[in-house]
Design a protein around this motif. Structure first.
Motif, short mmCIF file in Angstrom:
data_model
loop_
_atom_site.label_atom_id
_atom_site.label_comp_id
_atom_site.label_asym_id
_atom_site.label_seq_id
_atom_site.Cartn_x
_atom_site.Cartn_y
_atom_site.Cartn_z
N SER A 41 0.84 0.01 4.97
CA SER A 41 0.86 0.13 3.75
C SER A 41 -0.53 0.81 3.21
O SER A 41 -0.97 0.44 2.09
CB SER A 41 0.80 -1.40 2.92
N ASP A 42 -1.23 1.22 4.16
CA ASP A 42 -2.63 2.07 3.88
C ASP A 42 -2.47 3.27 3.08
O ASP A 42 -1.15 3.55 2.66
CB ASP A 42 -3.50 2.16 4.92
N ASN A 43 -3.29 3.99 2.52
CA ASN A 43 -3.39 5.19 1.88
C ASN A 43 -2.38 6.39 2.34
O ASN A 43 -1.74 6.76 1.64
CB ASN A 43 -4.77 5.69 1.23
N GLU A 44 -2.84 6.44 3.71
CA GLU A 44 -1.84 7.40 4.44
C GLU A 44 -0.58 7.11 4.39
O GLU A 44 0.52 8.10 4.20
CB GLU A 44 -2.58 7.65 5.73
N ALA A 45 -0.04 5.89 4.79
CA ALA A 45 1.25 5.64 4.76
C ALA A 45 1.89 5.65 3.39
O ALA A 45 3.04 6.15 3.17
CB ALA A 45 1.46 4.18 5.31
N ASN A 46 1.15 5.25 2.29
CA ASN A 46 1.47 5.39 0.77
C ASN A 46 1.96 6.76 0.68
O ASN A 46 2.94 7.02 -0.12
CB ASN A 46 0.59 4.84 0.09
N GLN A 47 1.13 7.61 0.85
CA GLN A 47 1.23 9.11 0.79
C GLN A 47 2.63 9.44 1.39
O GLN A 47 3.31 10.42 0.99
CB GLN A 47 0.17 9.93 1.24
N ALA A 48 2.90 9.03 2.79
CA ALA A 48 3.91 9.43 3.53
C ALA A 48 5.13 8.94 2.88
O ALA A 48 6.32 9.77 2.84
CB ALA A 48 3.76 8.78 5.04
N PHE A 89 6.47 -7.50 3.60
CA PHE A 89 6.99 -8.52 4.62
C PHE A 89 5.61 -9.54 4.79
O PHE A 89 5.66 -10.14 5.91
CB PHE A 89 7.56 -7.80 5.98
N CYS A 90 4.62 -9.37 3.95
CA CYS A 90 3.51 -10.29 4.23
C CYS A 90 3.30 -11.42 3.39
O CYS A 90 3.86 -11.45 2.10
CB CYS A 90 2.22 -9.32 3.96
N SER A 91 2.80 -12.71 3.90
CA SER A 91 2.76 -13.53 3.11
C SER A 91 1.40 -13.57 1.82
O SER A 91 1.69 -13.78 0.81
CB SER A 91 2.24 -14.81 3.90
N HIS A 92 0.56 -12.76 2.45
CA HIS A 92 -0.56 -12.84 1.56
C HIS A 92 -0.57 -11.37 0.83
O HIS A 92 0.13 -10.44 1.14
CB HIS A 92 -1.97 -12.70 2.36
N ASN A 93 -1.04 -11.36 -0.32
CA ASN A 93 -1.21 -9.95 -1.16
C ASN A 93 -2.29 -9.21 -0.51
O ASN A 93 -3.46 -9.05 -0.98
CB ASN A 93 -1.53 -10.41 -2.56
N ILE A 94 -1.64 -8.34 0.59
CA ILE A 94 -2.70 -7.39 1.28
C ILE A 94 -2.17 -5.82 0.97
O ILE A 94 -1.27 -5.40 1.41
CB ILE A 94 -2.53 -7.69 2.76
N PRO A 95 -2.65 -5.40 0.01
CA PRO A 95 -2.47 -4.12 -0.55
C PRO A 95 -2.33 -2.98 0.76
O PRO A 95 -1.47 -2.14 0.61
CB PRO A 95 -3.25 -3.67 -1.58
N ALA A 96 -3.06 -3.11 1.68
CA ALA A 96 -3.23 -2.03 2.70
C ALA A 96 -2.85 -2.64 3.99
O ALA A 96 -3.24 -2.37 4.99
CB ALA A 96 -4.55 -1.33 3.01
N ALA A 97 -1.61 -3.55 3.96
CA ALA A 97 -1.04 -4.37 4.97
C ALA A 97 -0.85 -3.48 6.05
O ALA A 97 -0.28 -2.32 6.06
CB ALA A 97 -0.04 -5.19 4.49
N ALA A 98 -0.75 -3.92 7.40
CA ALA A 98 -0.25 -3.13 8.45
C ALA A 98 0.68 -3.98 9.13
O ALA A 98 0.61 -5.44 8.77
CB ALA A 98 -1.34 -2.97 9.57
N PRO A 130 -7.12 -6.16 5.61
CA PRO A 130 -6.14 -6.17 6.56
C PRO A 130 -6.83 -6.72 8.03
O PRO A 130 -7.94 -6.58 8.04
CB PRO A 130 -5.78 -4.65 6.89
N ILE A 131 -5.90 -7.58 8.65
CA ILE A 131 -6.51 -8.24 9.74
C ILE A 131 -7.17 -7.29 10.84
O ILE A 131 -8.12 -7.82 11.34
CB ILE A 131 -5.38 -9.30 10.51
N ILE A 132 -6.73 -6.31 11.03
CA ILE A 132 -7.07 -5.32 11.84
C ILE A 132 -8.56 -4.81 11.50
O ILE A 132 -9.69 -4.81 12.32
CB ILE A 132 -6.45 -3.96 12.07
N LYS A 133 -8.64 -4.79 10.28
CA LYS A 133 -10.17 -4.32 9.73
C LYS A 133 -11.08 -5.40 10.18
O LYS A 133 -12.14 -5.12 10.29
CB LYS A 133 -10.17 -3.99 8.20
#
Length: 171
Positions: free
Chosen positions: A50-57, A78-87, A118-121
């Motif tokens: 759900s990052d910017n690149e994916a949103n554009q796609a 599909f995430c519990s937290h409100n993570i706008p750029a979720a992976a 995002p947890i990866i970040k």
């Protein structure tokens, strides 16, 4: 793909056996795969971050035409937290934290655990040589030895929802 395989091995209602998971190597290649698969009359779902690149796609006219809006699934749904750029990793972030801590011998702060980042970040910030592949492989190994009860209740719900959604869309 490894996360979906691990999630599928953990939950009760599995992916339909006729479904093939294809890693496309990033959202920039979704258009190519969508064209190939749809031209061969194969039902297709794209599961993307759900990052910017994916949103554009997800807004790409060709992808929308080929897959339809309902068949573009973004991780943030599909995430519990409100993570706008979720992976994908954010769907099972509570489970990945101790796996990360074990691999790198580092502790994640309570603030980072509840962050909307995002947890990866977060992992990359804490461990400079962090490897997404290494984490995914460790999760897959972990999933082979565990069951759905080893996920948090929210993770169980969201993982099952993801698999059920994919099954419904590819029926």
């Amino acid at each position: 793909m490894w996360y979906l395989q691990g999630i599928n091995s953990l939950i009760e209602n599995k992916l339909n056996e006729d479904i093939a998971l294809l890693p496309v190597g990033g959202v920039t290649k979704i258009t190519i795969y969508a064209n190939i698969l749809c031209n061969n009359d194969l039902k297709t779902v794209a599961f993307i971050d759900s990052d910017n690149e994916a949103n554009q796609a997800a807004q790409d006219a060709i992808i929308k035409y080929r897959l339809g809006n309902k068949n573009i699934l973004q991780a943030k749904v599909f995430c519990s937290h409100n993570i706008p750029a979720a992976a994908t990793e954010d769907i099972i972030r509570a489970t990945l934290i101790p796996i990360f801590e074990k691999i790198y011998n580092k502790k994640i702060s309570e603030r980072d655990k509840t962050s909307t980042e995002p947890i990866i970040k977060i992992f990359k910030k804490i461990q400079k040589d962090f490897s997404k592949e290494k984490l995914a492989k460790e999760f897959l190994q972990w999933a082979k030895e565990k069951s759905s009860s080893d996920l948090t209740a929210d993770e169980q719900t969201h993982c099952q929802n993801l698999i059920n959604t994919i099954n419904r869309r590819l029926k």
